[in-house]
Design a protein around this motif. Structure first.
Motif, mmCIF file in Angstrom:
data_model
loop_
_atom_site.group_PDB
_atom_site.id
_atom_site.type_symbol
_atom_site.label_atom_id
_atom_site.label_comp_id
_atom_site.label_asym_id
_atom_site.label_seq_id
_atom_site.Cartn_x
_atom_site.Cartn_y
_atom_site.Cartn_z
ATOM 1 N N GLY A 1 28.525 29.742 46.465
ATOM 2 C CA GLY A 1 27.106 29.839 45.359
ATOM 3 C C GLY A 1 27.639 30.515 44.538
ATOM 4 N N PRO A 2 27.292 30.494 43.391
ATOM 5 C CA PRO A 2 27.601 31.069 42.208
ATOM 6 C C PRO A 2 28.468 31.730 41.751
ATOM 7 C CG PRO A 2 25.308 31.415 42.176
ATOM 8 C CD PRO A 2 25.545 31.236 43.670
ATOM 9 N N VAL A 3 29.902 31.521 41.138
ATOM 10 C CA VAL A 3 31.443 32.722 41.452
ATOM 11 C C VAL A 3 30.523 33.549 40.000
ATOM 12 C CG1 VAL A 3 33.562 32.795 40.699
ATOM 13 C CG2 VAL A 3 32.326 30.692 41.607
ATOM 14 N N VAL A 4 31.351 34.460 40.698
ATOM 15 C CA VAL A 4 30.724 35.632 39.439
ATOM 16 C C VAL A 4 31.954 36.528 39.212
ATOM 17 C CG1 VAL A 4 28.690 36.367 39.518
ATOM 18 C CG2 VAL A 4 29.951 36.867 41.474
ATOM 19 N N HIS A 5 32.332 36.968 38.037
ATOM 20 C CA HIS A 5 33.531 37.885 37.451
ATOM 21 C C HIS A 5 33.338 39.002 37.069
ATOM 22 C CE1 HIS A 5 34.568 33.566 37.355
ATOM 23 N NE2 HIS A 5 33.298 33.343 36.665
ATOM 24 N N ARG A 6 34.699 39.801 37.304
ATOM 25 C CA ARG A 6 34.623 41.357 37.058
ATOM 26 C C ARG A 6 35.569 41.250 36.531
ATOM 27 N NH1 ARG A 6 33.649 47.168 38.887
ATOM 28 N NH2 ARG A 6 32.371 47.884 36.803
ATOM 29 N N ARG A 7 36.200 41.753 35.003
ATOM 30 C CA ARG A 7 37.006 41.481 34.697
ATOM 31 C C ARG A 7 38.503 42.947 35.226
ATOM 32 N NH1 ARG A 7 38.232 39.431 28.616
ATOM 33 N NH2 ARG A 7 39.803 41.476 28.942
ATOM 34 N N LEU A 8 39.962 42.641 34.614
ATOM 35 C CA LEU A 8 40.681 43.804 35.625
ATOM 36 C C LEU A 8 41.345 44.439 34.764
ATOM 37 C CD1 LEU A 8 42.716 41.708 38.767
ATOM 38 C CD2 LEU A 8 40.200 42.745 38.888
ATOM 39 N N GLY A 9 41.822 45.326 35.121
ATOM 40 C CA GLY A 9 42.784 46.435 34.155
ATOM 41 C C GLY A 9 43.612 46.769 35.031
ATOM 42 N N VAL A 10 44.685 47.397 33.992
ATOM 43 C CA VAL A 10 46.145 48.159 34.914
ATOM 44 C C VAL A 10 46.178 49.761 35.554
ATOM 45 C CG1 VAL A 10 47.591 48.239 33.047
ATOM 46 C CG2 VAL A 10 48.458 48.120 35.124
ATOM 47 N N VAL A 11 46.314 49.866 36.991
ATOM 48 C CA VAL A 11 46.230 51.717 37.084
ATOM 49 C C VAL A 11 47.820 51.630 36.395
ATOM 50 C CG1 VAL A 11 46.154 53.170 38.894
ATOM 51 C CG2 VAL A 11 44.269 51.390 38.709
ATOM 52 N N LEU A 12 47.719 52.822 35.924
ATOM 53 C CA LEU A 12 49.380 53.544 35.296
ATOM 54 C C LEU A 12 49.845 55.309 36.301
ATOM 55 C CD1 LEU A 12 49.169 51.895 32.286
ATOM 56 C CD2 LEU A 12 50.535 51.171 33.845
ATOM 57 N N HIS B 1 49.313 48.325 39.064
ATOM 58 C CA HIS B 1 48.240 48.224 40.515
ATOM 59 C C HIS B 1 47.257 46.968 39.184
ATOM 60 C CE1 HIS B 1 46.626 46.464 43.089
ATOM 61 N NE2 HIS B 1 45.557 48.111 43.212
ATOM 62 N N LEU B 2 47.222 46.352 38.862
ATOM 63 C CA LEU B 2 46.191 45.148 38.725
ATOM 64 C C LEU B 2 44.771 45.340 39.470
ATOM 65 C CD1 LEU B 2 47.991 42.007 37.008
ATOM 66 C CD2 LEU B 2 47.292 44.269 36.196
ATOM 67 N N ASN B 3 43.697 46.235 39.020
ATOM 68 C CA ASN B 3 42.245 45.686 39.823
ATOM 69 C C ASN B 3 41.099 46.474 38.701
ATOM 70 O OD1 ASN B 3 40.798 46.046 41.828
ATOM 71 N ND2 ASN B 3 42.210 47.756 43.240
ATOM 72 N N GLU B 4 39.727 46.350 39.096
ATOM 73 C CA GLU B 4 39.146 46.149 38.624
ATOM 74 C C GLU B 4 38.704 47.890 38.004
ATOM 75 O OE1 GLU B 4 34.885 45.513 40.712
ATOM 76 O OE2 GLU B 4 36.395 45.865 42.552
ATOM 77 N N PRO B 5 38.149 47.926 37.253
ATOM 78 C CA PRO B 5 37.626 50.242 36.792
ATOM 79 C C PRO B 5 37.344 50.322 38.515
ATOM 80 C CG PRO B 5 36.330 48.329 35.509
ATOM 81 C CD PRO B 5 36.783 47.240 36.507
ATOM 82 N N PRO B 6 37.832 51.962 38.587
ATOM 83 C CA PRO B 6 37.583 52.728 39.249
ATOM 84 C C PRO B 6 36.052 53.011 39.815
ATOM 85 C CG PRO B 6 38.280 53.310 37.740
ATOM 86 C CD PRO B 6 38.745 52.598 37.949
ATOM 87 N N ALA B 7 35.160 52.823 41.043
ATOM 88 C CA ALA B 7 34.206 54.194 41.220
ATOM 89 C C ALA B 7 34.157 55.066 41.226
ATOM 90 C CB ALA B 7 33.838 52.757 42.657
ATOM 91 N N GLY B 8 35.164 55.699 40.776
ATOM 92 C CA GLY B 8 35.471 57.219 41.151
ATOM 93 C C GLY B 8 36.365 57.300 40.372
ATOM 94 N N ALA B 9 36.622 58.458 40.350
ATOM 95 C CA ALA B 9 38.121 59.223 39.651
ATOM 96 C C ALA B 9 39.239 59.138 39.905
ATOM 97 C CB ALA B 9 37.377 61.054 39.529
#
Length: 297
Positions: free
Chosen positions: A158-169, A240-248
């Motif tokens: 199916g269609p490929v969708v994207h979400r930019r990653l950031g870094v957890v520090l 660690h490279l990951n998407e924005p956290p869903a919570g705190a």
């Protein structure tokens, strides 16, 4: 001898009436009579005695009926087996999803799938991209939700969708006070990342993007469990490279966007083309809706 001719014969043998048999077979009486005559010519025997008022089986007809019934039953069993291996035909669609799929994606996916095909239960399995691809090709899954890049040769997508990653520090990291972290300022920092066997192509793609931007990790540490990942970062053992956290995030950690647009979670539904059907189409549409609900674009 064609299977359909045996079926015509068996129905007529049960009804012993051309009109009723033709009605059951959803055909006109003359073509049925012709098919029975064709079968008799092929076998060189008379299968029915016909008079103006009655139709009866001959001895040859009775013998053929004994052989025809198990053949027809076996053919019907084979058809039923084929129906059941089609996704959703048994009332269940087996699908894989990445272990770190966002709760909002899962909630939306299940709700949207149920609305589209209420008679089919989606059975979700928490599996890595590489495991999903293997199980799809073996027929152990009906559909999957995978991270790209990956080897989808022989599969539909199916269609490929994207979400930019950031870094957890860690808060004390020298890049933690930057609003947009340039990867090169992370050079020499250890990197915490998923094991390569989970998604080999994606793993290589992420390390190549880091290298191209001047970020050569001082060490690479592998972790699967999100809490373990965050624990390692909190302990100062890596970024660690990951998407924005869903919570705190836990106290002592921050998430910051990065300057590399190639580093994304790029995700799509996949399935075997031979498995395509209403249930798989419903899964693909529901998965896309779920990903978009979690800010994939």
């Amino acid at each position: 001898m064609e299977l359909r001719h045996l079926r015509y014969f068996a129905v007529l043998a049960e009804e012993l009436h051309f009109g009723r048999a033709a009605e059951r077979l959803h055909m006109a009486q003359p073509p049925l009579s012709q098919r029975i005559r064709d079968l008799e010519r092929e076998l060189g025997v008379t299968l029915f005695d016909r008079t103006r008022h009655r139709v009866t089986l001959t001895e040859a007809g009775a013998l053929l009926l004994e052989h025809a019934r198990p053949i027809l039953e076996g053919a019907e069993a084979a058809r039923e087996a084929m129906r059941r291996i089609r996704p959703g035909a048994s009332g269940v669609l087996r699908a894989g999803v990445p272990p770190d799929t966002a709760p909002r994606t899962l909630q939306t996916l299940v709700t949207a799938f149920t609305e589209r095909v209420p008679d089919v239960l989606v059975e979700l399995h928490e599996l890595t991209t590489e495991t999903q691809l293997g199980r799809l090709r073996e027929g152990e899954l009906d559909a999957g939700l995978v991270r790209h890049p990956c080897d989808t040769v022989g599969l539909a997508s199916g269609p490929v969708v994207h979400r930019r990653l950031g870094v957890v520090l860690p808060e004390r990291h020298h890049a933690a006070d930057q609003e947009l972290v340039r990867l090169r300022v992370l050079n020499g920092s250890p990197l915490v990342i998923f094991p390569r066997e989970m998604a080999p192509s994606l793993y290589d793609h992420m390390l190549a993007a880091c290298r191209d931007n001047g970020f050569l990790p001082g060490a690479i540490r592998h972790a699967r469990n999100p809490d373990f990942v965050l624990g390692l970062v909190l302990a100062g053992l890596g970024v660690h490279l990951n998407e924005p956290p869903a919570g705190a995030l836990p106290a002592g950690l921050v998430w910051r966007p990065i300057d590399e647009p190639r580093l994304t979670w790029s995700t799509s539904a996949v399935w075997r083309p031979a498995q395509a059907g209403d249930a798989v189409a419903a899964f693909a549409d529901a998965a896309l809706e779920g990903l978009r609900a979690a800010d994939h674009t």
